[in-house]
Motif scaffolding. Structure first.
Motif: not given
Lengths: 303, 296
Positions: B233-234, B223, B226, B237-238, B230-231, B217
């Motif tokens: 985690s997005t 992206p 990533y 987060t969304a 990390t992917y 991040i």
């Protein structure tokens, strides 16, 4: 013979040793010492275009600015509260588990339990955070359990006290296998003849635990407890970062997440570095103290 | 008296086993739930009907996953990172520990070097200065940003060093008399005997690289670069952003819009390699922990 060896050793120059250290030294110099020197920006009006060397010096201005931010005290309090509760429970729960597991005589059962308790330790917070959000979501299994008991579904992740409890609970869940195994190893190291003597004297399992097992584990309990003292300002950055949301900032925003938002979202590099330095300063003092105590009480040394 | 005690004991053994089983289930059930949701039909999953058994069982989510570009490319980045990162980490740990394992009389500069490395355990620049250095060294958006800043793990190096110190001196002395220099000692004597330790430390390093998500991040602007975690985690987060919506009804509506089965399938895939390998390698992990005693 040993004369010859000493002679050969002398002839065997130390230059290769320096060469071997070179890559490690370079990496450490750039990526560990570089940021340490970069901390000076906490005392600057940092401009990315000017860098550390040419930015204007402003003394303690950044610190004053940050300490006067309305949220700062709350953030500090959240950090200490969450971290201390984590330290206490991450010590007590594994201790209890180790004592219970020690009473299990069937080896296969012991192994299964140990394996599954240790499992979450190896998964990332990205995965575990996803699992927990799924479990506690509005139409997740926890809430359907709540509804089936006739209660109103709760937005667990949007409630400050629930969220804090979930943060602490899930951290204990992830980490408990690690300390449990350390504790189990300590139990194995206790002299078996002590138990035999106790049995002859008619002490039951409970008395054996209170008078032999627990005292035998005391050094390692004290050691782990002291060493975790240095982490009192580490409330778990990546865990909270992935699970929190603005509604629970009030109860779960900690120094690290605060620094992250201040620095990388608001682009206030210098004030964010000041917060970071404030934290490192306190942590350094506490870590030094904890290592000193650990050395004094348990003769623990890194090298 | 004796009889009574043994009844108590029996009772305790059962209660204890039940308690431990319960705790174990707490650890396992979330993953079974995750798998069940990912294998269910989207409607059942969104209605929150799925508990531990898939409803309307289907492989749709996984079928979609193996064609999903974001997922696949982040998997490739992760694999690259694990291979490259672990190789570099282990090389540096090995080559740095060897000189530092020498005695001070043999290698006078040793003490200075040890301090140089040990200080970094206690002192750190913190998030922002580290970010700036990584940026200044031109690593942003490159896989090296995920590898170089942590290329030398000092704790692992100390573990390796302590292991080297336990190697009998006679081996080294014999080779020295035969005319071996430091490089020969390093590759021909130390490397073969330390393979088990390298494997143990390597195991922790692989897991560490696979699991890191925050540096992705921090250092990756696009992206496309990533790693998998990390992917993931997005995605999370969304999902988390939805919690901010005002009312419970609104939230329910939003939750239904998300593709729950696909998301759980991806999270499950992020955990899968570890779930598969870990039970077999567990004893090596434990060995690594107890050899280095308390690591934290």
């Amino acid at each position: 013979m040993s004369d010859k060896l000493a002679h050969l050793r002398r002839r065997n120059s130390n230059i290769p040793l320096h060469l071997m250290l070179l890559p490690g030294v370079l990496v450490t110099l750039i990526y560990a010492y570089g940021p340490i020197l970069g901390v000076v920006m906490a005392f600057q009006k940092y401009e990315p275009a000017l860098g550390f060397l040419k930015s204007e010096w402003v003394g303690w201005e950044n610190f004053e600015y940050v300490f006067n931010l309305p949220d700062f005290n709350q953030v500090l309090w959240n950090t200490v509260l969450i971290a201390s509760l984590k330290i206490v429970f991450s010590l007590m729960v594994p201790l209890l588990l180790a004592l219970l597991l020690n009473e299990v005589t069937k080896n296969w059962f012991k192994r299964i339990i140990q394996t599954s308790i240790f499992l979450p330790f190896f998964l990332s917070w990205a995965v575990l955070g996803g699992v927990i959000l799924e479990l506690f979501s509005l139409n997740g299994p926890i809430n359907s359990l709540v509804s089936s008991l006739g209660l109103e579904p709760t937005m667990f992740m949007g409630n400050n006290s629930w969220f804090r409890a979930i943060i602490i609970g899930s951290d204990v869940w992830k980490g408990m296998g690690y300390n449990m195994i350390i504790f189990l190893a300590a139990i194995t190291g206790i002299n078996a003849s002590l138990y035999e003597a106790a049995e002859v004297d008619g002490a039951g399992r409970w008395k054996q635990m209170v008078h032999i097992t627990l005292p035998g584990m005391m050094p390692i309990i004290i050691l782990i407890g002291t060493l975790s003292l240095g982490g009192i300002l580490n409330a778990g950055f990546d865990q909270i970062l992935i699970m929190y949301n603005p509604i629970v900032y009030e109860g779960a925003d900690v120094i690290d997440t605060f620094t992250y938002r201040l620095g990388l979202f608001s682009q206030q590099f210098a004030p964010a570095t000041a917060v970071g330095l404030f934290k490192s300063g306190i942590s350094l003092a506490l870590v030094s103290l904890s290592y000193y105590l650990a050395y004094k009480f348990s003769n623990y040394r890194i090298f | 008296m004796f009889y009574k005690q043994s009844i108590n004991r029996k009772l305790f053994v059962w209660v204890n086993a039940a308690a431990l089983t319960f705790i174990t289930l707490i650890g396992i059930v979330p993953f079974i739930h995750l798998l069940a949701v990912s294998l269910s039909s989207n409607t059942a999953a969104m209605a929150g009907e799925v508990k531990l058994i898939p409803i309307g069982i289907t492989l749709d989510a996984y079928d979609y996953l193996i064609h999903k570009v974001e997922f696949l490319r982040s998997l490739v980045v992760s694999l690259k990172r694990v291979v490259l990162g672990t190789a570099i980490n282990m090389f540096l740990v090995f080559i740095t520990a060897y000189p530092l394992a020498k005695s001070t009389e043999q290698f006078r500069a040793r003490t200075a070097y040890v301090w140089f490395f040990a200080i970094t355990i206690f002192l750190g620049g913190g998030l922002i200065p580290t970010f700036i250095i990584v940026k200044e060294t031109g690593l942003i958006n490159s896989i090296w940003a995920l590898i170089l800043p942590g290329a030398l793990n000092v704790w692992n190096m100390i573990m390796m060093l302590n292991f080297f110190r336990g190697i009998p001196k006679e081996m080294e002395e014999a080779a020295t008399i035969d005319g071996a220099g430091h490089w020969v000692l390093l590759w021909k004597i130390y490397l073969p005997v330390s393979l088990p330790s390298i494997a143990t430390i390597g195991l922790f390093t692989v897991v560490g690289h696979w699991n890191s998500w925050f540096d992705g991040i921090l250092y990756m602007n696009s992206p496309e670069n990533y790693p998998l975690q990390t992917y993931l985690s997005t995605l999370i987060t969304a999902m988390n952003a939805q919690i901010q919506s005002i009312s419970v009804e609104q939230l329910k509506a939003l939750e239904n819009l998300s593709e729950k089965t696909l998301r759980t399938a991806q999270i499950f895939m992020g955990a899968l390699p570890i779930l598969m390998v870990y039970p077999f390698l567990q004893k090596y992990f434990i060995k690594g922990m107890t050899v280095g005693s308390v690591k934290e």
